[in-house]
Design a protein around this motif. Structure first.
Motif, PDB file in Angstrom:
ATOM      1  N   ILE A 110       0.860  -1.182   0.000  1.00  0.00           N
ATOM      2  CA  ILE A 110       0.000   0.000   0.000  1.00  0.00           C
ATOM      3  C   ILE A 110       0.898   1.233   0.000  1.00  0.00           C
ATOM      4  N   LEU A 111       0.660   2.150  -0.913  1.00  0.00           N
ATOM      5  CA  LEU A 111       1.425   3.393  -0.983  1.00  0.00           C
ATOM      6  C   LEU A 111       0.585   4.529  -0.419  1.00  0.00           C
ATOM      7  N   VAL A 112       1.220   5.292   0.467  1.00  0.00           N
ATOM      8  CA  VAL A 112       0.535   6.435   1.078  1.00  0.00           C
ATOM      9  C   VAL A 112       1.383   7.678   0.850  1.00  0.00           C
ATOM     10  N   LYS A 113       0.816   8.655   0.150  1.00  0.00           N
ATOM     11  CA  LYS A 113       1.491   9.942  -0.059  1.00  0.00           C
ATOM     12  C   LYS A 113       1.127  10.854   1.092  1.00  0.00           C
ATOM     13  N   VAL A 114       2.149  11.329   1.846  1.00  0.00           N
ATOM     14  CA  VAL A 114       1.890  12.102   3.059  1.00  0.00           C
ATOM     15  C   VAL A 114       2.503  13.487   2.947  1.00  0.00           C
ATOM     16  N   THR A 115       2.124  14.342   3.862  1.00  0.00           N
ATOM     17  CA  THR A 115       2.742  15.654   4.033  1.00  0.00           C
ATOM     18  C   THR A 115       3.179  15.795   5.485  1.00  0.00           C
ATOM     19  N   GLY A 116       4.042  16.766   5.739  1.00  0.00           N
ATOM     20  CA  GLY A 116       4.474  17.025   7.112  1.00  0.00           C
ATOM     21  C   GLY A 116       5.549  16.079   7.583  1.00  0.00           C
ATOM     22  N   ASP A 117       5.639  15.923   8.890  1.00  0.00           N
ATOM     23  CA  ASP A 117       6.679  15.127   9.520  1.00  0.00           C
ATOM     24  C   ASP A 117       6.501  13.645   9.223  1.00  0.00           C
ATOM     25  N   HIS A 118       7.563  13.005   8.736  1.00  0.00           N
ATOM     26  CA  HIS A 118       7.481  11.599   8.362  1.00  0.00           C
ATOM     27  C   HIS A 118       7.211  10.692   9.556  1.00  0.00           C
ATOM     28  N   GLN A 119       7.913  10.892  10.629  1.00  0.00           N
ATOM     29  CA  GLN A 119       7.763  10.018  11.789  1.00  0.00           C
ATOM     30  C   GLN A 119       6.368  10.126  12.395  1.00  0.00           C
ATOM     31  N   GLU A 120       5.864  11.333  12.498  1.00  0.00           N
ATOM     32  CA  GLU A 120       4.519  11.518  13.046  1.00  0.00           C
ATOM     33  C   GLU A 120       3.474  10.876  12.149  1.00  0.00           C
ATOM     34  N   ALA A 121       3.636  11.032  10.821  1.00  0.00           N
ATOM     35  CA  ALA A 121       2.682  10.442   9.897  1.00  0.00           C
ATOM     36  C   ALA A 121       2.679   8.928  10.000  1.00  0.00           C
ATOM     37  N   CYS A 122       3.866   8.331  10.039  1.00  0.00           N
ATOM     38  CA  CYS A 122       3.970   6.881  10.135  1.00  0.00           C
ATOM     39  C   CYS A 122       3.385   6.369  11.449  1.00  0.00           C
ATOM     40  N   ALA A 123       3.670   7.081  12.546  1.00  0.00           N
ATOM     41  CA  ALA A 123       3.151   6.669  13.849  1.00  0.00           C
ATOM     42  C   ALA A 123       1.629   6.726  13.874  1.00  0.00           C
ATOM     43  N   ARG A 124       1.054   7.753  13.260  1.00  0.00           N
ATOM     44  CA  ARG A 124      -0.413   7.878  13.247  1.00  0.00           C
ATOM     45  C   ARG A 124      -1.045   6.780  12.406  1.00  0.00           C
ATOM     46  N   LEU A 125      -0.467   6.461  11.243  1.00  0.00           N
ATOM     47  CA  LEU A 125      -0.998   5.392  10.400  1.00  0.00           C
ATOM     48  C   LEU A 125      -0.874   4.036  11.088  1.00  0.00           C
ATOM     49  N   GLU A 126       0.187   3.855  11.839  1.00  0.00           N
ATOM     50  CA  GLU A 126       0.325   2.614  12.608  1.00  0.00           C
ATOM     51  C   GLU A 126      -0.762   2.518  13.666  1.00  0.00           C
ATOM     52  N   GLN A 127      -1.069   3.643  14.306  1.00  0.00           N
ATOM     53  CA  GLN A 127      -2.118   3.665  15.322  1.00  0.00           C
ATOM     54  C   GLN A 127      -3.476   3.338  14.703  1.00  0.00           C
ATOM     55  N   VAL A 128      -3.758   3.932  13.551  1.00  0.00           N
ATOM     56  CA  VAL A 128      -5.017   3.650  12.854  1.00  0.00           C
ATOM     57  C   VAL A 128      -5.117   2.174  12.506  1.00  0.00           C
ATOM     58  N   THR A 129      -4.006   1.599  12.043  1.00  0.00           N
ATOM     59  CA  THR A 129      -3.983   0.189  11.658  1.00  0.00           C
ATOM     60  C   THR A 129      -4.247  -0.713  12.851  1.00  0.00           C
ATOM     61  N   LYS A 130      -3.637  -0.419  13.982  1.00  0.00           N
ATOM     62  CA  LYS A 130      -3.812  -1.248  15.178  1.00  0.00           C
ATOM     63  C   LYS A 130      -5.234  -1.152  15.719  1.00  0.00           C
ATOM     64  N   GLU A 131      -5.847   0.013  15.553  1.00  0.00           N
ATOM     65  CA  GLU A 131      -7.229   0.165  16.013  1.00  0.00           C
ATOM     66  C   GLU A 131      -8.194  -0.672  15.185  1.00  0.00           C
ATOM     67  N   MET A 132      -7.906  -0.760  13.873  1.00  0.00           N
ATOM     68  CA  MET A 132      -8.815  -1.490  12.992  1.00  0.00           C
ATOM     69  C   MET A 132      -8.447  -2.950  12.840  1.00  0.00           C
ATOM     70  N   MET A 133      -7.160  -3.268  12.924  1.00  0.00           N
ATOM     71  CA  MET A 133      -6.692  -4.645  12.772  1.00  0.00           C
ATOM     72  C   MET A 133      -5.645  -4.935  13.830  1.00  0.00           C
ATOM     73  N   PRO A 134      -6.056  -5.088  15.077  1.00  0.00           N
ATOM     74  CA  PRO A 134      -5.100  -5.231  16.190  1.00  0.00           C
ATOM     75  C   PRO A 134      -4.250  -6.496  16.124  1.00  0.00           C
ATOM     76  N   ASP A 135      -4.689  -7.485  15.370  1.00  0.00           N
ATOM     77  CA  ASP A 135      -3.944  -8.746  15.316  1.00  0.00           C
ATOM     78  C   ASP A 135      -2.930  -8.785  14.172  1.00  0.00           C
ATOM     79  N   LYS A 136      -2.803  -7.678  13.426  1.00  0.00           N
ATOM     80  CA  LYS A 136      -1.890  -7.634  12.293  1.00  0.00           C
ATOM     81  C   LYS A 136      -0.654  -6.798  12.609  1.00  0.00           C
ATOM     82  N   LEU A 137       0.482  -7.202  12.045  1.00  0.00           N
ATOM     83  CA  LEU A 137       1.716  -6.436  12.206  1.00  0.00           C
ATOM     84  C   LEU A 137       1.752  -5.292  11.210  1.00  0.00           C
ATOM     85  N   PHE A 138       2.313  -4.182  11.639  1.00  0.00           N
ATOM     86  CA  PHE A 138       2.419  -2.999  10.775  1.00  0.00           C
ATOM     87  C   PHE A 138       3.878  -2.830  10.360  1.00  0.00           C
TER      88      PHE A 138
END
Length: 513
Positions: free
Chosen positions: A340-368
């Motif tokens: 999956i490709l995600v085009k982001v803006t702003g701080d890279h680390q913050e963006a990645c951390a937020r997407l990881e959080q979203v993923t864990k909320e929706m699919m807690p049993d999957k690795l990010f």
């Protein structure tokens, strides 16, 4: 030693070995040059020893013994220094090393043998020279003349030639690595996060993709089967004429292609979906770009939807790759895209951390698992960067060792020139002329070193650059800058001793002589 099985990079080890051997050559040649330059001053001592009963063999062994003892002391200091630097070196080489951790009977015996061999090599030339010296040579001063005009210049030329080669190598590698990292790959690489799809088929993943799109820092979300940087799915096809062509299949949805920004060269406007080719694929197949079909032996006739401009696939590979490019538009629900490709803006680390959080909320049993393309590019060239650091470190060390040796040797040679300079000044030579002549004597040797080093450096770096499809040219200024650095180093090394010799009072010098 408890560190387990570790593998190293052969190319890196060869470069490291070559650099170590160059430094070792500098150290041995400096010792030889200094002792040879000093033979004229020690000749009286050795002549006296022979008068009181010493044999030629005894004098020979004394010189060899001095060299071995000095080499043993240097080895001891080197072991302590190497152990102190082991953590930093381990980081560069990417595996743990420890000098003290490698101590064994066999290794100790090897080190002792190395000390004896290196000590003998370093001491044999001056030992033979002094052993063969005749008393009449000492009286006439011809021994000092011979050592000054034969041995010293050869070693100085070789040292500076090697330094030129190493400087050219360091500059070329720096420019090549920088060019590779910053080069246009033919598609977008900035601010693109690549997430490994371990979440399931597209029908299961769509809610997650929509959640990604809802984030304010997300510009677009796409999916496909790999990215060109890392290589995708390889498909080898037999053509109608019996030849085989290997294709990299670049596949993804419309958003995938929008994010990567692959550039179209020609659209054949076919009504049915079809594979597109990059420019290089036409060359591999052996057809013109105006062809609209591929005739294969096992897969029949494939329609060509259009042409994409070439882009880099696995940029470190020596050759370009043919590509079959398929824009799937909207994938079917039962497809399982690789990434999956995600085009982001702003701080890279913050963006990645937020997407990881979203993923864990929706699919807690999957690795990010995610990484930005820019990070992957840096990792692609990590080995080149490490090699560059090794070459740079040893280049600086070689310059330092060469400068120290040149400084020490110039002091001996200037002592030998004192009488000649004093006589010239008595007969009217001015300070500037004497100083220029003394410095130019060394600069001539540097010029000869440059003439030797430049073609050698060009040959070595030309062969190294052939490994890359996207490479810099060996511009003249690279060699000019390396030679200029060596000239400046040599000038600074000898100028002080030259000034002292040129300023010396001729009456005082001649009285001592």
């Amino acid at each position: 030693n408890g560190l387990g099985l570790q593998k190293g990079d052969k190319t890196r080890m060869r470069i490291l070995l070559a650099a170590v051997l160059a430094i070792l050559f500098f150290a041995i040649s400096n010792y030889i040059n200094l002792t040879v330059a000093n033979t004229g001053f020690r000749a009286k001592e050795m002549a006296t020893r022979r008068l009181v009963g010493a044999t030629k063999f005894g004098i020979f062994m004394k010189m060899i013994g001095e060299s071995i003892v000095l080499c043993a002391v240097a080895m001891g200091l080197a072991v302590l220094l190497a152990e102190a630097l082991a953590p930093a070196v381990s980081q560069i080489l990417e595996y743990q090393i420890s000098v003290f951790g490698s101590v064994s009977v066999v290794n100790v015996l090897i080190v002792i043998a190395l000390i004896v061999v290196l000590g003998f090599i370093a001491g044999v030339v001056p030992a033979l020279l002094i052993q063969k010296a005749q008393p009449i040579e000492i009286v006439r001063g011809s021994l000092r003349l011979k050592t000054k005009t034969v041995y010293g210049p050869v070693i100085i030329v070789l040292q500076n030639a090697i330094t030129v080669v190493m400087l050219v190598a360091a500059l070329t590698m720096f420019l090549q690595v920088r060019t590779l990292i910053t080069a246009d790959l033919g598609y977008n690489t900035k601010d693109i996060l690549v997430i490994q799809n371990v979440f399931g088929k597209l029908g299961d993943v769509r809610p997650l993709l929509e959640a990604y799109r809802a984030e304010p820092f997300v510009e677009d979300v796409g999916h496909g089967d790999g990215i060109p940087l890392e290589g995708t799915n390889n498909w080898t096809v037999e053509m109608a004429d019996g030849t085989w062509v290997s294709f990299q299949q670049i596949q993804g949805d419309k958003h995938y292609f929008d994010i990567l920004g692959l550039r179209k060269k020609q659209d054949n406007h076919l009504s049915n979906p079809a594979y597109w080719l990059n420019e290089y694929a036409f060359k591999e197949i052996g057809i013109d770009e105006d062809e609209t079909e591929i005739h294969s032996a096992g897969n029949g006739t494939l329609d060509i939807g259009g042409i994409y401009y070439d882009f880099k696939i696995r940029p470190l590979e020596a050759n370009q790759s043919a590509a079959l490019i398929y824009n799937r538009g909207e994938d079917k629900e039962d497809d399982w895209p690789w990434q999956i490709l995600v085009k982001v803006t702003g701080d890279h680390q913050e963006a990645c951390a937020r997407l990881e959080q979203v993923t864990k909320e929706m699919m807690p049993d999957k690795l990010f698992g995610a990484k930005y393309i820019e990070e992957s590019i840096e990792e692609c060239f990590a080995n080149e960067n490490r090699i560059l650091r090794i070459v740079l470190i040893f280049t600086l060390l070689s310059m330092l060792v060469s400068a120290l040796g040149l400084f020490a040797m110039s002091s001996y040679y200037m002592q030998q020139e004192r009488r000649a300079v004093a006589v010239k000044k008595v007969f009217g030579a001015d300070y500037g002329g004497v100083l220029s002549e003394l410095v130019l004597n060394f600069m001539k040797m540097v010029a000869v070193a440059a003439l030797i080093g430049i073609p050698v450096a060009w040959f070595i770096m030309h062969r190294w650059l052939e490994e890359y499809t996207h490479r810099i040219s060996l511009s003249w200024w690279i060699f000019a800058l390396a030679v200029l650095a060596v000239v400046l180093m040599a000038f600074l090394s000898v100028i002080w001793q030259s000034i002292k010799t040129a300023r010396a009072n001729p009456a005082t010098v001649l009285k001592k002589e």
